[in-house]
Enzyme design. Structure first.
Site, PDB file in Angstrom:
ATOM      1  N   GLU A 227      59.024 -35.112  49.081  1.00  0.00           N
ATOM      2  CA  GLU A 227      59.542 -33.765  48.799  1.00  0.00           C
ATOM      3  C   GLU A 227      59.728 -33.101  50.158  1.00  0.00           C
ATOM      4  O   GLU A 227      58.762 -32.661  50.769  1.00  0.00           O
ATOM      5  CB  GLU A 227      58.547 -32.977  47.930  1.00  0.00           C
ATOM      6  CG  GLU A 227      58.238 -33.621  46.589  1.00  0.00           C
ATOM      7  CD  GLU A 227      59.405 -33.525  45.613  1.00  0.00           C
ATOM      8  OE1 GLU A 227      60.257 -32.632  45.786  1.00  0.00           O
ATOM      9  OE2 GLU A 227      59.485 -34.352  44.686  1.00  0.00           O
ATOM     10  N   CYS A 261      60.685 -24.055  51.194  1.00  0.00           N
ATOM     11  CA  CYS A 261      61.687 -25.019  51.650  1.00  0.00           C
ATOM     12  C   CYS A 261      62.972 -24.953  50.841  1.00  0.00           C
ATOM     13  O   CYS A 261      63.979 -25.448  51.262  1.00  0.00           O
ATOM     14  CB  CYS A 261      61.119 -26.430  51.628  1.00  0.00           C
ATOM     15  SG  CYS A 261      60.778 -26.957  49.986  1.00  0.00           S
TER      16      CYS A 261
HETATM   17  N1  LIG Z   1      60.501 -30.217  49.111  1.00  0.00           N
HETATM   18  C1  LIG Z   1      59.400 -29.501  49.015  1.00  0.00           C
HETATM   19  O1  LIG Z   1      58.848 -29.343  47.919  1.00  0.00           O
HETATM   20  C2  LIG Z   1      58.791 -28.873  50.231  1.00  0.00           C
HETATM   21  C3  LIG Z   1      59.142 -29.215  51.536  1.00  0.00           C
HETATM   22  N2  LIG Z   1      58.549 -28.592  52.608  1.00  0.00           N
HETATM   23  C4  LIG Z   1      58.972 -28.899  53.970  1.00  0.00           C
HETATM   24  O2  LIG Z   1      57.807 -29.074  54.752  1.00  0.00           O
HETATM   25  C5  LIG Z   1      57.961 -28.551  56.055  1.00  0.00           C
HETATM   26  C6  LIG Z   1      56.870 -27.564  56.367  1.00  0.00           C
HETATM   27  O3  LIG Z   1      55.637 -28.023  55.945  1.00  0.00           O
HETATM   28  P1  LIG Z   1      54.597 -28.639  56.975  1.00  0.00           P
HETATM   29  O4  LIG Z   1      53.248 -28.501  56.383  1.00  0.00           O
HETATM   30  O5  LIG Z   1      54.833 -28.072  58.337  1.00  0.00           O
HETATM   31  O6  LIG Z   1      55.066 -30.130  57.002  1.00  0.00           O
HETATM   32  P2  LIG Z   1      54.553 -31.340  57.919  1.00  0.00           P
HETATM   33  O7  LIG Z   1      55.498 -32.430  57.653  1.00  0.00           O
HETATM   34  O8  LIG Z   1      54.319 -30.918  59.327  1.00  0.00           O
HETATM   35  O9  LIG Z   1      53.104 -31.657  57.330  1.00  0.00           O
HETATM   36  C7  LIG Z   1      52.924 -32.134  56.037  1.00  0.00           C
HETATM   37  C8  LIG Z   1      51.666 -32.990  55.992  1.00  0.00           C
HETATM   38  O10 LIG Z   1      51.810 -34.129  56.837  1.00  0.00           O
HETATM   39  C9  LIG Z   1      50.701 -34.244  57.746  1.00  0.00           C
HETATM   40  N3  LIG Z   1      51.215 -34.692  59.053  1.00  0.00           N
HETATM   41  C10 LIG Z   1      51.763 -33.936  60.033  1.00  0.00           C
HETATM   42  N4  LIG Z   1      52.169 -34.698  61.058  1.00  0.00           N
HETATM   43  C11 LIG Z   1      51.866 -35.968  60.744  1.00  0.00           C
HETATM   44  C12 LIG Z   1      52.043 -37.228  61.405  1.00  0.00           C
HETATM   45  N5  LIG Z   1      52.625 -37.316  62.581  1.00  0.00           N
HETATM   46  N6  LIG Z   1      51.621 -38.325  60.765  1.00  0.00           N
HETATM   47  C13 LIG Z   1      51.060 -38.248  59.541  1.00  0.00           C
HETATM   48  N7  LIG Z   1      50.859 -37.085  58.879  1.00  0.00           N
HETATM   49  C14 LIG Z   1      51.258 -35.971  59.457  1.00  0.00           C
HETATM   50  C15 LIG Z   1      50.115 -32.840  57.821  1.00  0.00           C
HETATM   51  O11 LIG Z   1      48.756 -32.923  58.105  1.00  0.00           O
HETATM   52  C16 LIG Z   1      50.401 -32.277  56.435  1.00  0.00           C
HETATM   53  O12 LIG Z   1      49.380 -32.573  55.517  1.00  0.00           O
HETATM   54  C17 LIG Z   1      59.321 -27.926  56.085  1.00  0.00           C
HETATM   55  O13 LIG Z   1      60.220 -28.826  56.679  1.00  0.00           O
HETATM   56  C18 LIG Z   1      59.649 -27.745  54.618  1.00  0.00           C
HETATM   57  O14 LIG Z   1      61.023 -27.721  54.376  1.00  0.00           O
HETATM   58  C19 LIG Z   1      57.564 -27.683  52.411  1.00  0.00           C
HETATM   59  C20 LIG Z   1      57.196 -27.322  51.153  1.00  0.00           C
HETATM   60  C21 LIG Z   1      57.784 -27.853  49.974  1.00  0.00           C
HETATM   61  C1  LIG Z   2      58.347 -11.846  29.817  1.00  0.00           C
HETATM   62  C2  LIG Z   2      59.523 -11.306  29.112  1.00  0.00           C
HETATM   63  C3  LIG Z   2      60.817 -11.520  29.586  1.00  0.00           C
HETATM   64  C4  LIG Z   2      61.109 -12.398  30.719  1.00  0.00           C
HETATM   65  C5  LIG Z   2      60.785 -12.114  31.986  1.00  0.00           C
HETATM   66  C6  LIG Z   2      61.046 -12.991  33.087  1.00  0.00           C
HETATM   67  C7  LIG Z   2      61.917 -14.168  32.899  1.00  0.00           C
HETATM   68  C8  LIG Z   2      60.502 -12.732  34.284  1.00  0.00           C
HETATM   69  C9  LIG Z   2      60.693 -13.550  35.490  1.00  0.00           C
HETATM   70  C10 LIG Z   2      60.001 -13.268  36.578  1.00  0.00           C
HETATM   71  C11 LIG Z   2      60.100 -14.053  37.789  1.00  0.00           C
HETATM   72  C12 LIG Z   2      61.255 -14.892  38.016  1.00  0.00           C
HETATM   73  C13 LIG Z   2      59.135 -13.966  38.684  1.00  0.00           C
HETATM   74  C14 LIG Z   2      59.128 -14.708  39.906  1.00  0.00           C
HETATM   75  C15 LIG Z   2      58.193 -15.533  40.166  1.00  0.00           C
HETATM   76  C16 LIG Z   2      58.179 -16.274  41.378  1.00  0.00           C
HETATM   77  C17 LIG Z   2      57.675 -17.474  41.424  1.00  0.00           C
HETATM   78  C18 LIG Z   2      57.100 -18.075  40.234  1.00  0.00           C
HETATM   79  C19 LIG Z   2      57.695 -18.189  42.695  1.00  0.00           C
HETATM   80  C20 LIG Z   2      57.423 -19.458  42.754  1.00  0.00           C
HETATM   81  C21 LIG Z   2      57.477 -20.120  44.017  1.00  0.00           C
HETATM   82  C22 LIG Z   2      57.439 -21.463  44.106  1.00  0.00           C
HETATM   83  C23 LIG Z   2      57.335 -22.320  42.935  1.00  0.00           C
HETATM   84  C24 LIG Z   2      57.518 -22.038  45.412  1.00  0.00           C
HETATM   85  C25 LIG Z   2      57.552 -23.347  45.606  1.00  0.00           C
HETATM   86  C26 LIG Z   2      57.848 -23.786  46.895  1.00  0.00           C
HETATM   87  C27 LIG Z   2      58.382 -24.962  47.157  1.00  0.00           C
HETATM   88  C28 LIG Z   2      58.520 -26.078  46.227  1.00  0.00           C
HETATM   89  C29 LIG Z   2      59.006 -25.121  48.450  1.00  0.00           C
HETATM   90  O1  LIG Z   2      58.525 -24.673  49.482  1.00  0.00           O
HETATM   91  O2  LIG Z   2      60.043 -25.716  48.383  1.00  0.00           O
HETATM   92  C30 LIG Z   2      61.990 -10.951  28.867  1.00  0.00           C
HETATM   93  C31 LIG Z   2      62.774 -12.093  28.284  1.00  0.00           C
HETATM   94  C32 LIG Z   2      62.843 -10.197  29.859  1.00  0.00           C
HETATM   95  C33 LIG Z   2      61.596  -9.973  27.777  1.00  0.00           C
HETATM   96  C34 LIG Z   2      60.427 -10.388  27.009  1.00  0.00           C
HETATM   97  C35 LIG Z   2      59.249 -10.499  27.907  1.00  0.00           C
END
Ligand SMILES: NC(=O)C1=CN([C@@H]2O[C@H](COP(=O)(O)OP(=O)(O)OC[C@H]3O[C@@H](n4cnc5c(N)ncnc54)[C@H](O)[C@@H]3O)[C@@H](O)[C@H]2O)C=CC1
Ligand SMILES: CC1=C(/C=C/C(C)=C/C=C/C(C)=C/C=C/C=C(C)/C=C/C=C(C)/C=C/C=C(\C)C(=O)O)C(C)(C)CCC1
Length: 533
Positions: A227, A261
């Site tokens: 991811e 991310c």
């Molecule tokens: N697709 C997804 O769900 C997500 C992706 N990311 C991506 O992650 C990055 C940021 O997160 P970071 O924690 O900085 O990522 P990172 O890649 O630096 O670290 C992630 C993990 O890898 C380990 N790590 C770091 N360097 C390493 C190495 N050389 N060898 C082995 N393990 C190592 C770290 O200890 C950590 O647990 C961003 O690029 C972001 O886009 C972040 C969150 C969610």
């Molecule tokens: C409850 C009732 C209704 C509906 C209401 C709704 C749909 C409310 C929605 C609220 C929202 C969208 C809140 C936002 C929440 C934010 C969240 C959960 C953020 C999450 C972040 C994540 C998962 C981050 C992950 C990061 C990753 C993977 C990364 O770094 O890539 C009605 C229908 C309006 C009426 C009845 C009641």
């Protein structure tokens, strides 16, 4: 329930015990106890209550590590994992049961062999987490691993040390210690873990480290789910609701101070609407931060000085103009949500992954130009967002791929915990969340069972080969294509017959309804005629 607590100082797990932790988890898997649904359900229920009982510690750790507001920590970390547990508990029996394989996968002639798919846990897995959602992105995959019946070792990010220590305690105290363990540390500890044999490695983090993990895993042909990050575009056309687009795009950069991310890296926007869009951005900023972003209790901080300087460097290097925000304070690791109007695709703001509260605005002449630019920057980003007419949004979806996409908003596709989430190409391999979390740790094992009495029927396979039997079998079972060598459909006898019998349609259900209608109409006409006579 724990009410009084202290968060322990971060402690690296001793390198010496890592092989034993891995071997213990492997040994437990070999006892087969994790395959019992009852055992898995108990572990999931325990994890649910651990999240509830350690809520205060987790919230405090998230404040300590990221200055994350309790509001965000609850929705996107603690409650998120609790909801994951509940979803898996409610659906586990259904996910785990054998699936009967019948037509069309299994031809009628093989139906005696009881083909089915058995859902088998992959074994002992390693889950490596990132720093930005240190609870959610480590424990949500664990929910999948438990549901699938795997044992697991977790490696939290060392960049969020308080969370890493609370998570370690929570897992060690509440889950089966023979099945689950947490290793804390950085590169040496991860390297020690990578020296062990795993049945799957689930890695969330940067593409750079993801590459290191994938290479190492390849040496032992260990499957990986990656991811990773991405340079995510947002498209805004003249047909967008501009005020809404501005507010929602700003939201994407305020959540966790943009350390998400899947949030946008840059906005490709029709040049004629840029000034209005910037005005709307500023208006939304005032609504969200009436006393300025720095005074807001809601805005997280950058995780550490290294990342602060990485983001600052992008702002230092840009040749663009800051049109919103721009304030930084290293002593607090504070960076204001910032928009930079740029005039070159080569600008650092376009080329680097932001992973912070800053983003670029790039004016374009047309959607064609926008799509070309986005493809040249990153052909397979983790997400994309399109704010335009229905036709324009469809065009963006059709002409540019991404791990996930949201139309008319920012990362809504990734804000619901039970729908599949994952990248594509170099933004990730594999998906999880909801049923996908179960699947990613499961081997789909096809099983067939041949009845002894059926041996006579399938004797044709035995040597010495008997051509007459084979021809007989072919006469009975061989299928004919309904297309010619040019790929065109051949409208032969079968085609016209099925068209006639199906009353012009294709599906059996449709044909049945049409026949019902014809017969009912016929019957009604006869009834009326009879009455008249
Ligand atoms: N697709 C997804 O769900 C997500 C992706 N990311 C991506 O992650 C990055 C940021 O997160 P970071 O924690 O900085 O990522 P990172 O890649 O630096 O670290 C992630 C993990 O890898 C380990 N790590 C770091 N360097 C390493 C190495 N050389 N060898 C082995 N393990 C190592 C770290 O200890 C950590 O647990 C961003 O690029 C972001 O886009 C972040 C969150 C969610
Ligand atoms: C409850 C009732 C209704 C509906 C209401 C709704 C749909 C409310 C929605 C609220 C929202 C969208 C809140 C936002 C929440 C934010 C969240 C959960 C953020 C999450 C972040 C994540 C998962 C981050 C992950 C990061 C990753 C993977 C990364 O770094 O890539 C009605 C229908 C309006 C009426 C009845 C009641």
């Amino acid at each position: 329930m724990a009410t009084q607590f202290t968060i322990p100082e971060f402690e690296n797990t001793s390198l010496d015990i890592i092989p034993a932790l891995a071997s213990n988890a492997r040994g437990t898997f070999r006892t087969h106890k994790t395959k019992a649904l009852k055992w898995r359900l108990v572990q999931l229920r325990k994890l649910y209550w651990a999240m509830e009982d350690y809520k205060e510690q987790l919230l405090a750790a998230l404040v300590k590590d990221l200055h994350k507001s309790n509001f965000e920590s609850l929705i996107a970390e603690v409650d998120w994992v609790k909801n994951d547990c509940l979803f898996m508990i409610a659906n586990l029996e259904d996910f785990a049961k054998d699936e009967k394989l019948g037509a069309p996968a299994v031809p009628a002639s093989f139906s005696l062999m009881k083909f089915r798919t058995r859902k088998e846990p992959l074994g002992t897995v390693l889950i490596i987490g990132p720093y930005n959602y240190p609870v959610q992105l480590l424990l949500a995959p664990l929910v999948g691993a438990i549901g699938a019946g795997c044992t697991a070792v977790l490696k939290p990010s060392e960049m969020t040390p308080a969370c890493a220590m609370v998570v370690r305690e929570l897992i060690e105290k509440r889950l089966d210690p023979n099945a689950f363990a947490v290793v804390n540390g950085g590169i040496p500890e991860t390297n020690a873990l990578m020296a062990e044999k795993w049945d799957k490695i689930f890695f969330t983090g940067s593409a750079q480290v993801g590459t290191i993990i994938a290479k190492k895993a390849a040496e032992t042909l260990t499957p990986v789910c990656l991811e990773l990050g991405g340079k995510n575009p947002a498209f805004v056309t003249k047909n967008a609701n501009l005020a809404l687009a501005a507010r929602r795009l700003l939201w994407g950069k305020t959540q966790n101070a943009g350390q998400v991310c899947m949030s946008q890296n840059y906005v490709l926007i029709d040049k004629d609407i840029v000034p209005t869009f910037i005005e709307f951005l500023k208006e939304s900023y005032k609504d969200m931060f009436p006393n300025g972003a720095k005074a807001s209790p809601d805005l997280a901080r950058i995780v550490n000085p290294r990342h602060f300087h990485r983001i600052k460097k992008m702002l230092d290097e840009t040749k663009g103009k800051i049109v919103m925000g721009g304030q930084l304070d290293e002593s607090e690791l504070f960076i204001e949500p910032t928009a930079v109007l740029v005039n070159s695709v080569d600008d650092a703001m376009m080329q680097e992954e932001s992973f912070g509260p800053i983003f670029a605005i790039y004016p374009v002449h047309s959607l064609d130009q926008a799509l070309n630019i986005a493809a040249s920057i990153h052909r397979t980003p983790l997400s994309l967002f399109s704010f335009g007419s229905k036709a324009e949004n469809n065009r963006v979806l059709n002409e540019m791929t991404s791990g996930g996409a949201t139309l008319n908003d920012t990362f809504f596709h990734g804000s619901v915990n039970s729908v599949p989430f994952g990248g594509v190409g170099d933004s990730g391999w594999g998906a999880y969340r909801g049923k996908a979390s179960f699947d990613v740790f499961t081997h789909l094992r096809t099983v067939a069972e041949t009845p002894s009495w059926a041996d006579g029927l399938i004797r044709v396979r035995y040597m010495p080969y008997d051509w007459s039997r084979l021809r007989q079998l072919q006469r009975l079972t061989a299928k004919k294509p309904n297309f010619d060598r040019n790929g065109a459909i051949v409208k032969g006898f079968g085609y016209w017959t099925s068209l006639l019998l199906g009353l012009g349609g294709k599906g059996i259900k449709g044909a049945f309804l049409r026949w019902l209608f014809v017969l009912a109409s016929g019957y009604a006409t006869m009834f009326v005629l009879e009455k008249r006579a």
